[in-house]
Design a protein around this motif. Structure first.
Motif, PDB file in Angstrom:
ATOM      1  N   GLU A  30       0.814  -1.173  -0.195  1.00 46.76           N
ATOM      2  CA  GLU A  30      -0.018   0.032  -0.089  1.00 46.76           C
ATOM      3  C   GLU A  30       0.916   1.164  -0.161  1.00 46.76           C
ATOM      4  O   GLU A  30       0.494   2.303  -0.617  1.00 46.76           O
ATOM      5  CB  GLU A  30      -0.858  -0.157   1.209  1.00 46.76           C
ATOM      6  CG  GLU A  30      -1.838   1.234   1.056  1.00 46.76           C
ATOM      7  CD  GLU A  30      -2.708   1.178   2.588  1.00 46.76           C
ATOM      8  OE1 GLU A  30      -3.479   2.206   2.788  1.00 46.76           O
ATOM      9  OE2 GLU A  30      -3.087   0.297   3.380  1.00 46.76           O
ATOM     10  N   ALA A  31       1.863   1.061   0.946  1.00 40.15           N
ATOM     11  CA  ALA A  31       2.852   2.567   0.921  1.00 40.15           C
ATOM     12  C   ALA A  31       3.545   2.688  -0.582  1.00 40.15           C
ATOM     13  O   ALA A  31       3.551   3.753  -0.966  1.00 40.15           O
ATOM     14  CB  ALA A  31       3.879   2.226   2.295  1.00 40.15           C
ATOM     15  N   TRP A  32       4.177   1.518  -1.201  1.00 41.26           N
ATOM     16  CA  TRP A  32       4.622   1.591  -2.246  1.00 41.26           C
ATOM     17  C   TRP A  32       3.984   2.064  -3.393  1.00 41.26           C
ATOM     18  O   TRP A  32       4.401   2.888  -4.344  1.00 41.26           O
ATOM     19  CB  TRP A  32       5.281   0.167  -2.480  1.00 41.26           C
ATOM     20  CG  TRP A  32       5.950   0.114  -4.039  1.00 41.26           C
ATOM     21  CD1 TRP A  32       5.553  -0.315  -4.995  1.00 41.26           C
ATOM     22  CD2 TRP A  32       7.257   0.691  -4.213  1.00 41.26           C
ATOM     23  NE1 TRP A  32       6.660  -0.270  -6.115  1.00 41.26           N
ATOM     24  CE2 TRP A  32       7.596   0.345  -5.552  1.00 41.26           C
ATOM     25  CE3 TRP A  32       8.329   1.390  -3.442  1.00 41.26           C
ATOM     26  CZ2 TRP A  32       8.821   0.967  -6.219  1.00 41.26           C
ATOM     27  CZ3 TRP A  32       9.540   1.771  -4.023  1.00 41.26           C
ATOM     28  CH2 TRP A  32       9.701   1.569  -5.210  1.00 41.26           C
ATOM     29  N   THR A  33       2.770   1.748  -3.456  1.00 33.65           N
ATOM     30  CA  THR A  33       1.572   2.127  -4.475  1.00 33.65           C
ATOM     31  C   THR A  33       1.238   3.662  -4.267  1.00 33.65           C
ATOM     32  O   THR A  33       1.227   4.566  -5.196  1.00 33.65           O
ATOM     33  CB  THR A  33       0.386   1.244  -4.133  1.00 33.65           C
ATOM     34  OG1 THR A  33       0.480  -0.020  -4.693  1.00 33.65           O
ATOM     35  CG2 THR A  33      -0.870   2.019  -5.328  1.00 33.65           C
ATOM     36  N   ALA A  34       1.311   4.336  -2.980  1.00 32.21           N
ATOM     37  CA  ALA A  34       1.025   5.292  -2.860  1.00 32.21           C
ATOM     38  C   ALA A  34       2.321   6.407  -3.283  1.00 32.21           C
ATOM     39  O   ALA A  34       2.206   7.516  -3.684  1.00 32.21           O
ATOM     40  CB  ALA A  34       0.864   5.635  -1.318  1.00 32.21           C
TER      41      ALA A  34
END
Length: 65
Positions: free
Chosen positions: A49-53
């Motif tokens: 999720e953090a990587w996608t953001a």
């Protein structure tokens, strides 16, 4: 015993040098990132999720980042 992850480098990273990173994922949905010029150096991890953001942010800000 070495790192057995499958590392991927962006197709935008050419052979001319520059700043390149490689990414890999693991079964727990962590995205791992390392310097492609220092493969035995530090590896950082982020949730999917953090990587996608981060990717969405960078893509939306182009050369401002």
């Amino acid at each position: 015993m070495g790192d057995r992850r499958c590392w991927l480098k962006s197709t935008y990273s050419g052979n001319e040098g520059g700043d390149c990173v490689e990414v890999s994922t693991s079964g727990d949905e962590t995205v791992h990132v390392r310097d492609s010029y220092n493969r035995t150096g530090a590896v950082i991890g982020a949730s999917a999720e953090a990587w996608t953001a981060l990717i969405d942010f960078v893509a939306g800000h182009g050369s401002e980042v």
